[in-house]
Design an enzyme around this catalytic site. Structure first.
Site, PDB file in Angstrom:
ATOM      1  N   TYR A   1       0.817  -1.209   0.000  1.00  0.00           N
ATOM      2  CA  TYR A   1       0.000   0.000   0.000  1.00  0.00           C
ATOM      3  C   TYR A   1       0.857   1.269   0.000  1.00  0.00           C
ATOM      4  CZ  TYR A   1      -4.696  -1.934   0.852  1.00  0.00           C
ATOM      5  OH  TYR A   1      -5.903  -2.556   0.745  1.00  0.00           O
TER       6      TYR A   1
ATOM      7  N   LYS B   1       3.378 -15.333   2.275  1.00  0.00           N
ATOM      8  CA  LYS B   1       3.554 -16.062   1.017  1.00  0.00           C
ATOM      9  C   LYS B   1       5.046 -16.340   0.896  1.00  0.00           C
ATOM     10  CE  LYS B   1       1.974 -17.714  -2.901  1.00  0.00           C
ATOM     11  NZ  LYS B   1       1.083 -18.894  -2.973  1.00  0.00           N
TER      12      LYS B   1
ATOM     13  N   ASP C   1      -2.807 -18.264   0.409  1.00  0.00           N
ATOM     14  CA  ASP C   1      -3.810 -18.969  -0.408  1.00  0.00           C
ATOM     15  C   ASP C   1      -4.465 -20.085   0.396  1.00  0.00           C
ATOM     16  OD1 ASP C   1      -1.319 -20.212  -0.396  1.00  0.00           O
ATOM     17  OD2 ASP C   1      -1.400 -20.861  -2.493  1.00  0.00           O
TER      18      ASP C   1
ATOM     19  N   ASP D   1      -6.264  -6.994   4.195  1.00  0.00           N
ATOM     20  CA  ASP D   1      -7.415  -6.365   3.551  1.00  0.00           C
ATOM     21  C   ASP D   1      -8.344  -7.443   3.002  1.00  0.00           C
ATOM     22  OD1 ASP D   1      -8.990  -4.295   2.368  1.00  0.00           O
ATOM     23  OD2 ASP D   1      -8.053  -4.769   0.442  1.00  0.00           O
TER      24      ASP D   1
ATOM     25  N   ASP E   1     -12.100  -9.225   4.926  1.00  0.00           N
ATOM     26  CA  ASP E   1     -13.423  -9.255   4.290  1.00  0.00           C
ATOM     27  C   ASP E   1     -13.982 -10.677   4.297  1.00  0.00           C
ATOM     28  OD1 ASP E   1     -13.192  -6.546   3.654  1.00  0.00           O
ATOM     29  OD2 ASP E   1     -13.946  -6.804   1.611  1.00  0.00           O
TER      30      ASP E   1
HETATM   31  C1  IPM Z   1     -10.359  -1.316   4.145  1.00  0.00           C
HETATM   32  C2  IPM Z   1     -10.656  -0.723   2.795  1.00  0.00           C
HETATM   33  C3  IPM Z   1      -9.524   0.230   2.426  1.00  0.00           C
HETATM   34  C4  IPM Z   1      -8.251  -0.572   2.337  1.00  0.00           C
HETATM   35  C5  IPM Z   1      -9.735   1.046   1.149  1.00  0.00           C
HETATM   36  C6  IPM Z   1     -11.065   1.746   1.132  1.00  0.00           C
HETATM   37  C7  IPM Z   1      -8.606   2.014   0.934  1.00  0.00           C
HETATM   38  O1  IPM Z   1     -10.842  -1.717   1.857  1.00  0.00           O
HETATM   39  O2  IPM Z   1     -10.238  -0.552   5.110  1.00  0.00           O
HETATM   40  O3  IPM Z   1     -10.277  -2.533   4.241  1.00  0.00           O
HETATM   41  O4  IPM Z   1      -7.952  -1.170   1.297  1.00  0.00           O
HETATM   42  O5  IPM Z   1      -7.520  -0.615   3.321  1.00  0.00           O
HETATM   43 MG    MG Z   2     -10.863  -3.700   2.660  1.00  0.00          MG
END
Ligand code: IPM
Ligand code: MG
Length: 358
Positions: free
Chosen positions: A141, A191, A223, A247, A251
């Site tokens: 990032y 990884k 993975d 990230d 999710d």
């Molecule tokens: C998160 C989001 C952010 C990230 C984006 C919106 C920049 O997806 O906080 O997980 O990738 O960190």
């Molecule tokens: Mg995210």
């Protein structure tokens, strides 16, 4: 207790869920006689519209000068055509970097009332309790070189995954310490079979682990972890990983619990912590009183716990959320047969009414 809180509602559903969270915060303040002074400023698309940039200096200054930051969400289709430096998401990255928030804690815990809302089988997810500890100010990032460069035949896009010993050490410390308050198991995700930065990651995590012999350490390739999270999520306690892997995996971990709308997060590191739900601005449902405010309200609980050391107050919020779900109230994203559908505001009000009732 007296605290100053910088509030960024941001874009999309951020504008709807933040007021619900503030209602709950104020009720806690009244009940326990704390003064929570909220100051509002703009970030993300809202700031682009009013000030031309996603993170105006006044907003950043306000954040730096507060005791904690509460954030809704940023982004939306309106700003997608802008170049990277001017996109709403930059506000988040800028805040993380400028506030030194290197550790992002994303707990994914199953509410038993929601077992039907998950796409996975009940026996797979019943009782899951995972804490993703995501490194937040390094890796691909922020690594350099980066950019899009001209070549003789077109362009090339470049990003760089970089991690230093210091960056890995401090995030590993956070993970091991968190594990001590939980089930004493850390799974480090990398990884290392392909990437040198991951090889160093693994080496340093093993080194830091020597100080925490009471905590078990496991390693897993990313993975495989993506697969194991849906196959057997109960094998995880604390998961520590890089910015990009975190990230993605957070999710996935969130979705195990039924809806990404449920989950809060805490970003910590320096003096001012930032608290926000892990979901985005959900432009498709914005402005319709449909969004789930629970992740946002639970972020207030995380703020009380981590930033202000008020565990009793935090627990009251968590209990109110639990009770509301047990009573069968749901927003659209977690609705199932036999439950009662509520809008964003009604869900906020119901949680408010349940504060202290458990
Ligand atoms: C998160 C989001 C952010 C990230 C984006 C919106 C920049 O997806 O906080 O997980 O990738 O960190
Ligand atoms: Mg995210």
């Amino acid at each position: 207790m007296k605290k100053r809180i910088c509030v960024f509602a941001g874009d999309g559903i951020g504008q709807e869920i933040v007021p619900e969270a503030i209602k709950v915060l104020e009720a806690i303040g009244t009940r326990f006689d704390h003064s929570f002074e909220c100051e509002y400023a703009q970030v993300g698309g809202a700031a682009i519209d009013s000030a031309g940039i996603p993170l105006p200096s006044e907003s950043l200054a306000l954040a730096k000068d507060s005791d904690a930051v509460l954030l809704g969400a940023v982004g939306g289709p309106k700003w997608e055509g802008l170049d990277y430096e001017r996109r709403p998401e930059r506000a988040l990255l800028g805040l993380r970097e400028q506030l030194g928030l290197f550790a992002n804690l994303r707990p994914a815990k199953m509410y038993s009332a929601l077992i039907e809302a998950s796409t996975l089988k009940p026996e797979v997810i019943d009782g899951i309790d995972v804490l993703v500890v995501r490194e937040l100010t390094g890796g691909i990032y922020f690594g350099k070189p980066k950019g899009i460069e001209q070549t003789s035949t077109g362009h090339k896009g470049i990003n760089t995954e970089v991690y230093t010993t210091e960056e890995i050490t401090r995030i590993a410390e956070v993970a091991f310490q968190a594990a001590r308050k939980r089930r004493c198991l850390v799974t480090s995700i990398d990884k290392a079979n392909v990437l040198e930065s991951s090889e160093l990651w693994r080496r340093v995590v093993i080194e830091v682990h020597k100080k925490y012999p009471d905590v078990e350490l496991r390693h897993m390739y990313v993975d495989n972890c993506a697969m194991q999270l849906v196959r057997k999520p109960k094998q995880f306690d604390v998961v520590v990983t890089t910015n990009l892997f975190g990230d993605i995996l957070s999710d996935e971990a969130a979705m195990l619990t039924g809806s990404i709308g449920m989950l809060p997060s805490a970003s910590i590191g320096s003096t001012v912590g930032m608290f926000e739900p892990i979901h985005g601005s959900a432009p498709d449902i914005a402005g319709k009183n449909m969004a789930n405010p629970i992740g946002m309200i639970a972020s207030v609980a995380m703020m009380l716990n981590y930033a202000f050391d008020l565990p009793k107050e935090a627990e009251l919020i968590e209990q109110a959320i639990q009770m509301t779900l047990d009573q069968g109230f749901r927003t659209k994203d977690i609705e199932s047969e036999g439950t009662t559908l509520l809008g964003t505001m009604e869900m906020g009000d119901t949680i408010l009414q349940n504060l202290g009732r458990a």
